[in-house]
Design a protein around this motif. Structure first.
Motif, short mmCIF file in Angstrom:
data_model
loop_
_atom_site.label_atom_id
_atom_site.label_comp_id
_atom_site.label_asym_id
_atom_site.label_seq_id
_atom_site.Cartn_x
_atom_site.Cartn_y
_atom_site.Cartn_z
N ASP A 71 2.55 3.54 21.03
CA ASP A 71 3.57 4.00 21.99
C ASP A 71 3.87 5.47 21.82
O ASP A 71 4.01 6.22 22.79
CB ASP A 71 4.86 3.18 21.84
N TRP A 72 4.02 5.90 20.58
CA TRP A 72 4.33 7.30 20.30
C TRP A 72 3.18 8.20 20.70
O TRP A 72 3.38 9.27 21.27
CB TRP A 72 4.71 7.47 18.83
N TYR A 73 1.95 7.76 20.42
CA TYR A 73 0.78 8.54 20.82
C TYR A 73 0.72 8.67 22.34
O TYR A 73 0.48 9.76 22.86
CB TYR A 73 -0.50 7.88 20.29
N ASP A 74 0.96 7.57 23.06
CA ASP A 74 0.97 7.61 24.52
C ASP A 74 2.03 8.57 25.03
O ASP A 74 1.79 9.35 25.96
CB ASP A 74 1.21 6.22 25.11
N ALA A 75 3.22 8.51 24.44
CA ALA A 75 4.30 9.41 24.86
C ALA A 75 3.92 10.86 24.60
O ALA A 75 4.19 11.75 25.42
CB ALA A 75 5.60 9.06 24.13
N PHE A 76 3.29 11.11 23.48
CA PHE A 76 2.87 12.47 23.14
C PHE A 76 1.80 12.99 24.09
O PHE A 76 1.89 14.12 24.59
CB PHE A 76 2.36 12.51 21.70
N THR A 77 0.81 12.16 24.39
CA THR A 77 -0.28 12.62 25.25
C THR A 77 0.15 12.74 26.71
O THR A 77 -0.44 13.51 27.46
CB THR A 77 -1.51 11.69 25.15
N ASN A 78 1.19 12.00 27.08
CA ASN A 78 1.64 12.03 28.47
C ASN A 78 2.84 12.94 28.69
O ASN A 78 3.35 13.02 29.81
CB ASN A 78 2.00 10.62 28.94
N LYS A 79 3.29 13.64 27.68
CA LYS A 79 4.53 14.41 27.79
C LYS A 79 4.48 15.49 28.85
O LYS A 79 5.48 15.81 29.46
CB LYS A 79 4.94 15.00 26.44
N LYS A 81 2.48 15.35 31.61
CA LYS A 81 2.10 14.81 32.91
C LYS A 81 3.29 14.58 33.81
O LYS A 81 3.18 14.60 35.02
CB LYS A 81 1.34 13.50 32.73
N ASN A 82 4.47 14.34 33.21
CA ASN A 82 5.66 14.03 33.98
C ASN A 82 6.46 15.27 34.38
O ASN A 82 7.47 15.15 35.07
CB ASN A 82 6.57 13.06 33.22
#
Length: 83
Positions: A71-79, A81-82
């Motif tokens: 979850d943290w990795y996804d949040a980091f990689t998508n930070k 994009k939003n």
């Protein structure tokens, strides 16, 4: 909050705290931690709390740590994009 016990483990750092009529079991792995609280009146003391932290429980904690890391990795990689 004061440390009242530790549980040795090869992978995790496990500490037991006592505060405000509760025990708190803190399990750490790398930069992640999980905390579980239980009322002092719900157990017969620290040995009862330690008995709850068995291999089945810790295996489930490990699975949660893996999910937390994902979850943290996804949040980091998508930070970005939003924005």
């Amino acid at each position: 909050m004061r440390v009242v016990g530790k549980i040795p483990h090869e992978r995790f750092t496990i500490q037991i705290f006592q505060m405000n009529g509760k025990y708190a079991v803190k399990i750490e792995l790398d930069q992640f931690e999980q905390i579980y609280k239980i009322g002092e009146v719900d157990v017969l003391g620290i040995n009862d709390v330690k008995a709850m932290v068995n291999s089945d429980f810790l295996n489930k904690c490990l699975k949660r740590f893996v999910e937390m890391r994902e979850d943290w990795y996804d949040a980091f990689t998508n930070k970005n994009k939003n924005n």
